[in-house]
Design a protein around this motif. Structure first.
Motif, PDB file in Angstrom:
ATOM      1  N   UNK A 167     -50.549  -9.081  20.943  1.00  0.00           N
ATOM      2  CA  UNK A 167     -50.914 -10.343  20.305  1.00  0.00           C
ATOM      3  C   UNK A 167     -50.401 -11.533  21.102  1.00  0.00           C
ATOM      4  N   UNK A 168     -49.230 -11.356  21.682  1.00  0.00           N
ATOM      5  CA  UNK A 168     -48.658 -12.432  22.478  1.00  0.00           C
ATOM      6  C   UNK A 168     -49.563 -12.776  23.647  1.00  0.00           C
ATOM      7  N   UNK A 169     -50.093 -11.754  24.321  1.00  0.00           N
ATOM      8  CA  UNK A 169     -50.997 -11.989  25.442  1.00  0.00           C
ATOM      9  C   UNK A 169     -52.252 -12.727  24.986  1.00  0.00           C
ATOM     10  N   UNK A 170     -52.779 -12.332  23.827  1.00  0.00           N
ATOM     11  CA  UNK A 170     -54.017 -12.929  23.354  1.00  0.00           C
ATOM     12  C   UNK A 170     -53.831 -14.379  22.926  1.00  0.00           C
ATOM     13  N   UNK A 171     -52.620 -14.718  22.515  1.00  0.00           N
ATOM     14  CA  UNK A 171     -52.356 -16.078  22.055  1.00  0.00           C
ATOM     15  C   UNK A 171     -52.082 -17.040  23.201  1.00  0.00           C
ATOM     16  N   UNK A 172     -51.693 -16.517  24.358  1.00  0.00           N
ATOM     17  CA  UNK A 172     -51.340 -17.377  25.494  1.00  0.00           C
ATOM     18  C   UNK A 172     -52.337 -17.196  26.624  1.00  0.00           C
ATOM     19  N   UNK A 173     -52.849 -18.283  27.123  1.00  0.00           N
ATOM     20  CA  UNK A 173     -53.747 -18.204  28.271  1.00  0.00           C
ATOM     21  C   UNK A 173     -53.596 -19.455  29.117  1.00  0.00           C
ATOM     22  N   UNK A 174     -53.653 -19.258  30.415  1.00  0.00           N
ATOM     23  CA  UNK A 174     -53.590 -20.373  31.355  1.00  0.00           C
ATOM     24  C   UNK A 174     -54.968 -20.997  31.495  1.00  0.00           C
ATOM     25  N   UNK A 175     -55.016 -22.313  31.633  1.00  0.00           N
ATOM     26  CA  UNK A 175     -56.298 -23.016  31.661  1.00  0.00           C
ATOM     27  C   UNK A 175     -57.137 -22.640  32.871  1.00  0.00           C
ATOM     28  N   UNK A 176     -56.485 -22.154  33.938  1.00  0.00           N
ATOM     29  CA  UNK A 176     -57.258 -21.778  35.132  1.00  0.00           C
ATOM     30  C   UNK A 176     -57.608 -20.291  35.137  1.00  0.00           C
ATOM     31  N   UNK A 177     -57.398 -19.613  34.027  1.00  0.00           N
ATOM     32  CA  UNK A 177     -57.760 -18.198  33.842  1.00  0.00           C
ATOM     33  C   UNK A 177     -56.866 -17.224  34.590  1.00  0.00           C
ATOM     34  N   UNK A 178     -55.772 -17.681  35.172  1.00  0.00           N
ATOM     35  CA  UNK A 178     -54.831 -16.766  35.800  1.00  0.00           C
ATOM     36  C   UNK A 178     -54.076 -15.965  34.747  1.00  0.00           C
ATOM     37  N   UNK A 179     -53.488 -14.849  35.183  1.00  0.00           N
ATOM     38  CA  UNK A 179     -52.760 -13.963  34.282  1.00  0.00           C
ATOM     39  C   UNK A 179     -51.387 -13.644  34.870  1.00  0.00           C
ATOM     40  N   UNK A 180     -50.412 -13.419  33.985  1.00  0.00           N
ATOM     41  CA  UNK A 180     -49.086 -13.007  34.426  1.00  0.00           C
ATOM     42  C   UNK A 180     -48.374 -12.303  33.281  1.00  0.00           C
ATOM     43  N   UNK A 181     -47.668 -11.241  33.613  1.00  0.00           N
ATOM     44  CA  UNK A 181     -46.945 -10.490  32.606  1.00  0.00           C
ATOM     45  C   UNK A 181     -45.763 -11.289  32.051  1.00  0.00           C
ATOM     46  N   UNK A 182     -45.323 -10.866  30.871  1.00  0.00           N
ATOM     47  CA  UNK A 182     -44.124 -11.462  30.279  1.00  0.00           C
ATOM     48  C   UNK A 182     -42.902 -11.160  31.127  1.00  0.00           C
ATOM     49  N   UNK A 183     -42.762  -9.927  31.574  1.00  0.00           N
ATOM     50  CA  UNK A 183     -41.602  -9.499  32.348  1.00  0.00           C
ATOM     51  C   UNK A 183     -42.018  -9.239  33.784  1.00  0.00           C
ATOM     52  N   UNK A 184     -41.560 -10.062  34.701  1.00  0.00           N
ATOM     53  CA  UNK A 184     -41.869  -9.868  36.113  1.00  0.00           C
ATOM     54  C   UNK A 184     -40.619  -9.502  36.907  1.00  0.00           C
TER      55      UNK A 184
END
Length: 343
Positions: A151-168
């Protein structure tokens, strides 16, 4: 005759006293050498206009502060064990604002060679999952490999459509060697390896050569100022990410672009302080840079360039990043050791 006898007696007394004094002096033992203290602590802090790591900004080209603390145990004068803890301010797409470093290893000096082996952990607390649901490659409810998103992933999105994990967070093992030719010149090499760079699933190997030339102390007289010129040329090899970073063409993960990076600079030292001026760059394209960094500031129009220019096989969105380009770095730091600076 009496005078001669008295004179002889006086001379004998003086001579005897001198001899006795000599004997007493020779009989006194030399003070024992100072006890060898194997423990030491290095620590320091710094501020820079841009935190650059292997040619890529970690602070969105903004200022960054850092500090570290490193206890050391000298087994002998040539063999040292160490652990350390450090931290630096960063600006990551997953909103992590700090890098915490935990590391440890061993250093060995053999003649003019200095060796260093160890492991380094990079921790990035406070991150949140970022998923570009606007283009999500597959609808946005699963990653590119079909794994359901939180749910956390679905609620957060970058405006340029990039993706990144919570834990890197990730770790590397490393080996270094340095050869000192004389008091003014040294060269060395470094190798780092991780099974999952930035927890992306992609293997990473970094190798570089470094060199440093120190100005003769006579250049600045008794001022206490020192100067050096140093540089590094390195190459970062990267493998294939896991499916979280997949695209329509590569649903199981993208093969990040390998790249070269280099830097050269001049520095000035005074007591425990160092002021370093440096130029850094890479050969990564803006598109491949974006795919690797998930830059939250990446756009499709950079300096008047139209959307689509930065499309690459691993960057189908076409947005481009300036995080991997040329950068000028100014850093002021202070480095101390307890045995040298705090006695």
């Amino acid at each position: 005759m009496k005078k001669l006898a008295l004179l002889a007696t006086a001379l004998a007394m003086v001579s005897g006293s001198a001899l006795a004094a000599d004997l007493r002096v020779k009989a006194v033992k030399a003070p024992p050498p100072p006890a060898f203290d194997p423990w030491d602590i290095a620590f320091g802090a710094g501020i820079t206009n841009d935190y650059i790591f292997r040619g890529i900004t970690q602070s969105n080209h903004k200022p960054s502060v850092n500090a570290y603390f490193e206890p050391r145990f000298n087994v002998t004068k040539d063999f040292q064990l160490y652990v350390g803890l450090g931290a630096a301010s960063i600006s990551f797409p997953n909103r992590a604002a700090a890098e915490v470093d935990a590391y440890g290893g061993a250093r060995l000096t053999v003649g003019q060679f200095a060796f260093d082996v160890g492991a380094w952990g990079y921790l990035y607390p406070g991150g949140t999952c970022q998923y570009g649901a606007a283009n999500a490659f597959n609808g946005g409810t699963t990653d590119a490999g079909g794994v359901p998103l939180s749910n956390e992933c679905l609620l957060n999105s970058l405006v340029n459509s990039n993706v990144l994990k919570k834990d890197v967070s990730f770790f590397e093992v490393y080996g270094k060697v340095n050869y000192t030719f004389n008091d003014n010149f040294s060269m060395g090499g470094n190798v780092y390896y991780t099974p999952s760079f930035l927890n992306s699933g992609a293997e990473g190997t970094y190798a570089s050569i470094v060199g440093k030339a120190i100005a003769p102390s006579t250049w600045f007289g008794a001022s206490g100022i020192g100067m050096y010129v140093s540089g590094e040329f390195g190459r970062q090899w990267l493998g294939t990410s896991d499916s979280f970073y997949g695209t329509a063409l590569f649903p199981n993960g993208i093969n990040y672009a390998d790249y070269n990076t280099w830097n050269i600079g001049i520095g000035f030292t005074y007591k425990v302080f160092t002021l370093d001026f440096r130029y850094s760059d890479t050969n990564l394209s803006k598109g491949d840079c974006n795919a690797f960094t998930s830059d939250f500031s990446a756009r499709g129009n950079i300096n008047g360039t139209n959307l689509g220019t930065f499309v690459t096989p691993i960057n189908p969105s076409g947005v481009g990043s300036n995080w991997c380009g040329a950068a000028g770095i100014v850093k002021l730091s202070a480095d101390l050791t307890a045995m040298t600076n705090l006695k």
